[in-house]
Scaffold this active site. Structure first.
Site, PDB file in Angstrom:
ATOM      1  N   SER A 144       0.851  -1.195   0.000  1.00  0.00           N
ATOM      2  CA  SER A 144       0.000   0.000   0.000  1.00  0.00           C
ATOM      3  C   SER A 144       0.885   1.242   0.000  1.00  0.00           C
ATOM      4  O   SER A 144       2.000   1.204   0.547  1.00  0.00           O
ATOM      5  CB  SER A 144      -0.876   0.020   1.259  1.00  0.00           C
ATOM      6  OG  SER A 144      -1.514   1.277   1.404  1.00  0.00           O
ATOM      7  N   TYR A 158      -1.454  -0.346  10.243  1.00  0.00           N
ATOM      8  CA  TYR A 158      -1.611  -0.934   8.905  1.00  0.00           C
ATOM      9  C   TYR A 158      -0.426  -0.536   8.024  1.00  0.00           C
ATOM     10  O   TYR A 158       0.169  -1.381   7.333  1.00  0.00           O
ATOM     11  CB  TYR A 158      -2.927  -0.438   8.302  1.00  0.00           C
ATOM     12  CG  TYR A 158      -3.135  -0.752   6.843  1.00  0.00           C
ATOM     13  CD1 TYR A 158      -3.583  -2.009   6.429  1.00  0.00           C
ATOM     14  CD2 TYR A 158      -2.909   0.213   5.859  1.00  0.00           C
ATOM     15  CE1 TYR A 158      -3.790  -2.284   5.075  1.00  0.00           C
ATOM     16  CE2 TYR A 158      -3.115  -0.057   4.517  1.00  0.00           C
ATOM     17  CZ  TYR A 158      -3.550  -1.306   4.128  1.00  0.00           C
ATOM     18  OH  TYR A 158      -3.755  -1.586   2.799  1.00  0.00           O
TER      19      TYR A 158
END
Ligand code: NAP
Length: 250
Positions: A144, A158
């Protein structure tokens, strides 16, 4: 094309399902791993079968090492080969600050996004490495842009779990480059999937899209196309790459 088999975790919806369908369209046989919702997984398999490819859905919690071993063992038995692996399964949690994080939340995040991804990569290497009797292959990690941005006041946990995945991509790519395995990662930006609703922000893409240089969220298919290219013979000299798919959000 010589028959090729790809295993994609988290393949019942979102980027994983789009990757499964794009891979099948390019001639791959596909195994999708799923955690919940057998019906949704079966629907993806049915679409692939209609395209004339072999497909199968296997339930496995990526947060559990035994289930990861079983997932790959099913591929061995049912398909007899593995040519590509897509480390796609992942979670976000509710937006929070580091000050509010708990050990329990962190343990879950890293168990699925990082440890699960490592253990899956290990199983893929054990099958693909030419020094272990394999025929080579490709691993694509779904990271990501959060790994680069840090995601403050949203998902630092995350982001860190994906940062570890990026470092694994760089290290593993070098470790197995001479064993016929290419290892790359995609770093999607704001992509329109259900993951945002799962993290308690169903309107996240609409809200944040104006801040993306292209002024829109991306689609799962736009990420899938890059994944399928990275796992294919069309990228034979590409390894250790972290490919941004973020509409210019750099
Ligand atoms: P998604 O629709 O929520 O897909 C995530 C998939 O991972 C689901 O199929 C989910 O299956 C699976 N999964 C979650 N926990 C699992 C577990 N313990 N065991 C096995 N499977 C598990 O979201 P997505 O956007 O397509 O996400 C795919 C990947 O892209 C993720 O790694 C995510 O971090 C990454 N990504 C997404 C975006 C974005 O904006 N959408 C941006 C950057 C990176 P179940 O629901 O059945 O558990």
């Amino acid at each position: 094309m010589h028959k090729k088999v790809v295993l994609i975790t988290g393949g019942r919806r979102g980027i994983g399902a789009a990757t499964a369908l794009q891979a099948a369209a390019k001639g791959w046989d596909v195994v999708i791993g799923f955690n919940s919702d057998q019906k949704a997984a079966d629907a993806v398999v049915a679409q692939i079968t209609e395209m004339g490819r072999h497909a199968m859905a296997v339930q496995a919690d990526i947060g559990c090492e035994d289930q990861i071993r079983r997932l790959f063992a099913v591929v061995d038995v049912q398909f007899g080969q593995l040519n590509a692996f897509v480390n796609n399964a992942g979670i976000v949690d509710s937006a929070t600050t580091v000050a509010e994080l708990t050990g329990e939340l962190l343990e879950r995040m890293f168990r699925i996004n990082t440890i699960g991804a490592f253990l899956c990569a290990r199983e893929a290497v054990l099958r693909m490495s030419t020094t272990r009797g394999g025929h080579g292959g490709a691993i694509v990690n779904v990271s990501s842009i959060a790994a680069r941005l840090g995601a403050p006041r949203q998902y630092v946990d995350y982001a860190a779990s994906k940062g570890a995945m990026d470092v694994m991509t760089l290290g593993l790519a070098k470790e197995v480059a001479a064993e016929g395995i290419r290892v790359n990662a995609v770093r999607p930006g704001l992509i329109d999937t259900d993951i945002h609703a799962s993290g308690g922000q169903p309107d996240r893409v609409r809200r944040l899209a104006p801040g993306v240089p292209m002024q829109r969220g991306g689609t799962a298919v736009e990420v899938a196309n890059a994944i399928v290219w990275l796992m294919s013979d069309e990228s034979p000299y590409t390894t250790g790459s972290l490919l941004e798919i973020s509409g210019g959000n750099l």
